[in-house]
Enzyme design. Sequence first.
Site, mmCIF file in Angstrom:
data_model
loop_
_atom_site.group_PDB
_atom_site.id
_atom_site.type_symbol
_atom_site.label_atom_id
_atom_site.label_comp_id
_atom_site.label_asym_id
_atom_site.label_seq_id
_atom_site.Cartn_x
_atom_site.Cartn_y
_atom_site.Cartn_z
ATOM 1 C CG ASN A 9 -1.679 1.251 1.419
ATOM 2 O OD1 ASN A 9 -1.824 2.036 0.485
ATOM 3 N ND2 ASN A 9 -2.201 1.472 2.626
ATOM 4 C CE LYS A 11 0.534 3.339 4.908
ATOM 5 N NZ LYS A 11 0.149 3.396 6.302
ATOM 6 C CG HIS A 95 -5.899 1.516 5.029
ATOM 7 N ND1 HIS A 95 -5.449 2.433 5.959
ATOM 8 C CD2 HIS A 95 -4.872 0.659 4.811
ATOM 9 C CE1 HIS A 95 -4.198 2.141 6.271
ATOM 10 N NE2 HIS A 95 -3.828 1.073 5.588
ATOM 11 C CD GLU A 97 -2.931 5.133 6.841
ATOM 12 O OE1 GLU A 97 -2.905 5.266 5.607
ATOM 13 O OE2 GLU A 97 -1.992 4.631 7.492
ATOM 14 C CD GLU A 167 -3.703 -3.012 7.118
ATOM 15 O OE1 GLU A 167 -2.581 -3.274 6.692
ATOM 16 O OE2 GLU A 167 -4.261 -1.923 6.920
ATOM 17 N N GLY A 173 2.130 1.805 10.740
ATOM 18 C CA GLY A 173 3.032 2.950 10.647
ATOM 19 C C GLY A 173 3.703 3.317 11.961
#
Length: 256
Positions: A9, A11, A95, A97, A167, A173
């Site tokens: 990913n 991002k 996701h 985020e 996740e 991160g």
Amino acid sequence: MRKIIIAGNWKMYKTIKEGQELVNALKRDLYNIENIDIVICPPYTLLSCLADMLIESNISLGAQDLFWEDEGAFTGEVSARMLKDAGCTFVIIGHSERRQYFGEINESVNKKLKAALACGLIPIVCVGESLKEREGKKTFKVLEDHLTNGLSGINQQEVLQIIIAYEPVWAIGTGNTASSAQAEEAHKYIRDLLAKLYDQETADSIRIQYGGSVKPGNISELIREADVDGALVGGASLDGASFTEIIRKAAEVLKS
Ligand code: PEP
């Protein structure tokens, strides 16, 4: 037998030139990997040109999100049909985020999932708990909520097309990977839940990736777990050498 799948990913990173350089490196270094499905998910602006570069390679293309309508006055959005047209095979949905910064909720995940499936895209559906939820011993409850509501109305044939990515938000991160035992515990819970929602054979066929600070140093241990069928890699997928090493290490584990 579930085939391991490792997806990157990207991002909101990489210009077109940077993306092309990374893809050239990955094609050069990963061309002989056969026992792993390899996917990269760059930003929208890179999809079409990277799709051309990936033709006849062993690397597939995915997007990081989509909107559920086919077309219309939805400024800033991109549909499943457009992603297909740009050369995508996969799409990440839900996701953390997106959930955290852009108001993604289970209901929108569900609509996006249906739109992706209707178009023949393979959805990678992300689920996982925050640190507060884990500390409050709510991990399984969150997973149940994300999965039962996210998969609402999805039939057995459809669910077989889906990949789940566990996740844990606290591991994304942050450099704090879940231990392989923590990952396996959550993956087993997810598989057992899928068996309840569908049946055991179906649950046994669905691939469940782990995501959260996966690196060359922890992939081997994670991949050895019975219910870990691959990885969704963020930061480490931005660097050709580390993404290649993750995939090569996983391939070694599979051979051993
Ligand atoms: C992700 O973006 O899905 C992710 C797992 O990121 P990272 O590997 O950087 O934790």
